[in-house]
Enzyme design. Structure first.
Site, PDB file in Angstrom:
ATOM      1  CG  HIS A  88       9.763  -0.639  -5.950  1.00  0.00           C
ATOM      2  ND1 HIS A  88       9.340  -1.900  -5.645  1.00  0.00           N
ATOM      3  CD2 HIS A  88      10.013  -0.629  -7.290  1.00  0.00           C
ATOM      4  CE1 HIS A  88       9.330  -2.643  -6.754  1.00  0.00           C
ATOM      5  NE2 HIS A  88       9.739  -1.893  -7.756  1.00  0.00           N
ATOM      6  NE  ARG A  92       4.658   2.916  -4.949  1.00  0.00           N
ATOM      7  CZ  ARG A  92       3.683   2.865  -5.866  1.00  0.00           C
ATOM      8  NH1 ARG A  92       3.112   3.970  -6.276  1.00  0.00           N
ATOM      9  NH2 ARG A  92       3.289   1.718  -6.357  1.00  0.00           N
ATOM     10  CD  GLU A  93       8.482  -0.632  -2.267  1.00  0.00           C
ATOM     11  OE1 GLU A  93       9.546  -1.228  -2.003  1.00  0.00           O
ATOM     12  OE2 GLU A  93       7.700  -0.990  -3.169  1.00  0.00           O
ATOM     13  CE1 TYR A 138       0.065  -1.922   1.539  1.00  0.00           C
ATOM     14  CE2 TYR A 138       1.437  -0.655   0.064  1.00  0.00           C
ATOM     15  CZ  TYR A 138       0.201  -1.126   0.426  1.00  0.00           C
ATOM     16  OH  TYR A 138      -0.886  -0.789  -0.329  1.00  0.00           O
ATOM     17  CG  HIS A 173      10.752  -4.534  -2.207  1.00  0.00           C
ATOM     18  ND1 HIS A 173      10.395  -4.037  -3.431  1.00  0.00           N
ATOM     19  CD2 HIS A 173      11.897  -5.239  -2.415  1.00  0.00           C
ATOM     20  CE1 HIS A 173      11.275  -4.411  -4.344  1.00  0.00           C
ATOM     21  NE2 HIS A 173      12.204  -5.150  -3.759  1.00  0.00           N
ATOM     22  NE  ARG A 185       6.494  -0.392  -9.235  1.00  0.00           N
ATOM     23  CZ  ARG A 185       6.396  -1.469  -8.461  1.00  0.00           C
ATOM     24  NH1 ARG A 185       6.029  -1.351  -7.207  1.00  0.00           N
ATOM     25  NH2 ARG A 185       6.672  -2.669  -8.932  1.00  0.00           N
ATOM     26  CD  GLU A 220       6.896  -6.384  -0.986  1.00  0.00           C
ATOM     27  OE1 GLU A 220       6.812  -5.228  -0.526  1.00  0.00           O
ATOM     28  OE2 GLU A 220       7.069  -6.640  -2.202  1.00  0.00           O
TER      29      GLU A 220
END
Ligand SMILES: [Zn+2]
Length: 417
Positions: free
Chosen positions: A176, A178-179, A305, A303, A231, A378
Site C-alpha cells: 500500500h 501511503r504506508e 497502521y 503494512h 493506496r 500493521e
C-alpha cells in the site's frame, strides 16, 4: 521576466498535479453494534470516503473527509448512532510538518538513506545494490520483475551460503503506497541484519532471508509526487470502462479472491481488480514467494497502521488448523517488540479482530504457497495521532522494536523441521 514566465509554465503543471488536503479531516469511529458495523460497511462500499484502515467490530476505524463532505459524514454517523471524534483537524498540516534536518540515523557514505526521513524509490534501490556491493558474501540483489510503469521490483537475498536448503523467511513491504513506515522499517531491519552481522551472526547463519522492500513502487512514487494518501497501484482501469486508476494489490491475490471485504468498483480504495493476479506487481510477488516456498517457514508482509500482528484468514472467520502455533509465535515476537518501548500490538486473525478482507497476500502465502507462519504486520501508530502521516522521527524506534520481533521469528524458524 521571460525566464520567469518559462519557469512558471514548466513548474505550474507540476504544482497543479499535487493533491492538497487543506481542511480534510479524519474521524475515528467505532462500531459497537452489528447495525453500526453494517452502516460503516455501506459507507465504505459507496466509495465516497477514504477509509484509512480496516473496519472492525469494536475496533476504531479512521475515515477521511474532504471539506465538503464533513457535514454529510457527521450527519451519517449521528443518524447511524455511531460515536465519532475528530482525530486530525487538517490533514495538510500534518503533511507539511517540517522534515527532519538532523542526520541522527545510521548512515554510510555509499548510500543516501539514513532512516531519519522517508526516502524515495531510487534511494531504496541504491541502498540495496550498495549493500550487495559492500557485503557480496551476504547480500545479493536481483530484479524479481517490473511494475506496471516499468520500475524494477528488487528482491534481496540475505544468506551466508549453504546449499539452498536452510529454512527461509520472506518479507515484503509497501504494497500500500501511503504506508511509508513499512519500507522504512524493513530497510532498517535489512541494514541491521547485514551491517551488524558480526554482533549477531546467527540471524543470517541459521536462516536465509528474502526481502522485497517496496512491492508497489509506482504507487509509492505517486504518493511522494502527487497524492500523499495514494493506496493502490497505478494501472488505469480502462479495461472496465472506468477512469479510476489502480487496484488494491492486497485484494488481488488468488486465494478465495473476491469473497468479501473487497470491492468490484474500480474507484474504491479496495478494488480487487478484474481477476485474481490481474496486476503486474501481485504476479511478481507471487512468483518470488513461490520460488522459495518449499523452505520458507514464515512470510511477513509489513503494512501500517494500527499495531496489529495479524494471522490469516482474511476471507473467513474460521481459523487455520494450526492457528494456536501461529498465535504462540506471534505472541513471543510481540512480547519482544513491546519490551523495547512498551508499544502494544494486538494479535489475532484479521477477520476475527477486524473484518474480512479477501485476496490479501498472507492468505495466498499460507493457503496456496503453504508457508505456515504467514502474517500481516500493521506497524505504528495506533491513535490518537498520525496514521499514515507518522513523523519520520519514529522510523528508527519502529525499526528497533520491529527488529526484536523479527529476531524471535528467525530464532524459531531456524529450529523448525
Ligand atoms: Zn496496508
Amino acid at each position: 521576466m521571460k525566464k520567469l514566465v518559462v519557469l512558471f509554465a514548466i513548474l505550474c503543471p507540476i504544482f497543479a498535479a499535487v493533491q492538497q488536503y487543506d481542511g480534510y479531516q479524519v474521524y475515528e469511529v467505532t462500531a459497537k453494534t452489528m447495525e453500526q458495523l453494517q452502516a460503516l460497511i455501506e459507507l465504505e462500499q459507496s466509495g465516497s470516503y477514504d477509509f484509512w484502515n480496516r473496519i472492525g467490530f469494536n475496533a476504531p476505524t479512521d475515515i477521511m473527509a474532504a471539506p465538503d463532505q464533513i457535514q454529510h459524514l457527521t450527519d451519517y454517523l449521528s443518524k447511524s448512532n455511531i460515536e465519532y471524534r475528530m482525530k486530525i483537524s487538517n490533514v495538510q498540516q500534518l503533511i507539511d510538518l517540517p522534515k527532519s534536518s538532523e542526520k541522527l540515523g545510521p548512515h554510510s557514505p555509499r548510500y543516501n538513506m539514513t532512516w531519519d526521513n522517508y526516502y524515495r524509490y531510487d534511494d531504496i534501490v541504491e541502498f540495496a545494490y550498495e549493500l550487495a556491493a559492500t557485503y557480496p558474501q551476504l547480500v545479493s540483489v536481483s530484479s524479481a520483475g517490473q511494475s506496471y510503469e516499468g520500475r524494477e521490483m528488487i528482491l534481496m537475498k540475505i544468506s551466508n551460503g549453504g546449499d539452498g536448503t536452510k529454512n527461509a523467511i520472506f518479507v515484503d513491504a509497501g504494497i500500500h503506497a501511503r504506508e511509508w513506515i513499512a519500507p522504512a522499517t524493513v530497510t532498517y531491519i535489512i541494514r541491521e541484519l547485514v551491517e551488524n552481522y558480526a554482533a549477531h551472526p546467527q540471524y543470517i547463519d541459521d536462516v536465509d532471508w528474502f526481502f522485497m522492500p517496496l512491492i508497489n513502487p509506482d504507487g509509492y512514487e505517486f504518493s511522494h509526487t502527487n497524492v500523499r494518501l495514494w493506496r493502490k497501484n497505478r494501472r488505469p482501469n480502462d479495461d472496465v470502462n472506468s477512469t479510476c486508476v489502480g487496484t488494491d494489490l492486497n485484494r488481488n491475490f488468488g486465494y478465495h479472491w473476491n469473497e468479501g471485504g473487497s470491492s468490484d468498483n474500480p474507484c474504491n480504495e479496495m478494488y480487487h481488480g478484474p481477476e485474481a493476479f490481474s496486476e503486474a506487481e501481485s504476479k511478481v510477488v507471487r512468483d518470488a514467494i513461490w520460488a522459495e516456498a518449499n523452505r520458507t517457514k514464515s512470510y511477513m508482509t509489513v503494512h501500517s497502521y494500527g499495531q496489529y500482528w495479524l494471522t490469516p484468514w482474511g476471507y473467513t472467520a474460521e481459523l487455520p488448523d494450526d492457528y494456536d502455533q501461529m498465535y504462540a509465535l506471534a505472541a513471543e515476537a510481540v512480547a519482544a517488540l513491546t519490551a523495547v518501548y512498551g508499544t502494544q500490538y494486538e494479535i489475532g486473525s484479521g477477520t476475527v479482530l477486524l473484518y474480512p478482507n479477501s485476496g490479501p497476500s498472507d492468505d495466498w502465502a499460507k493457503g496456496v504457497a503453504g508457508i505456515p507462519y504467514s502474517y500481516t504486520i500493521e506497524l505504528r501508530d495506533k491513535g490518537p495521532v498520525y496514521g499514515f502521516l507518522l513523523p519520520p522521527d519514529q522510523i528508527i524506534p519502529s525499526g528497533i522494536e520491529t527488529w526484536e520481533a523479527f529476531k524471535v521469528i528467525a530464532e524459531n524458524v531456524a529450529k523448525m523441521p
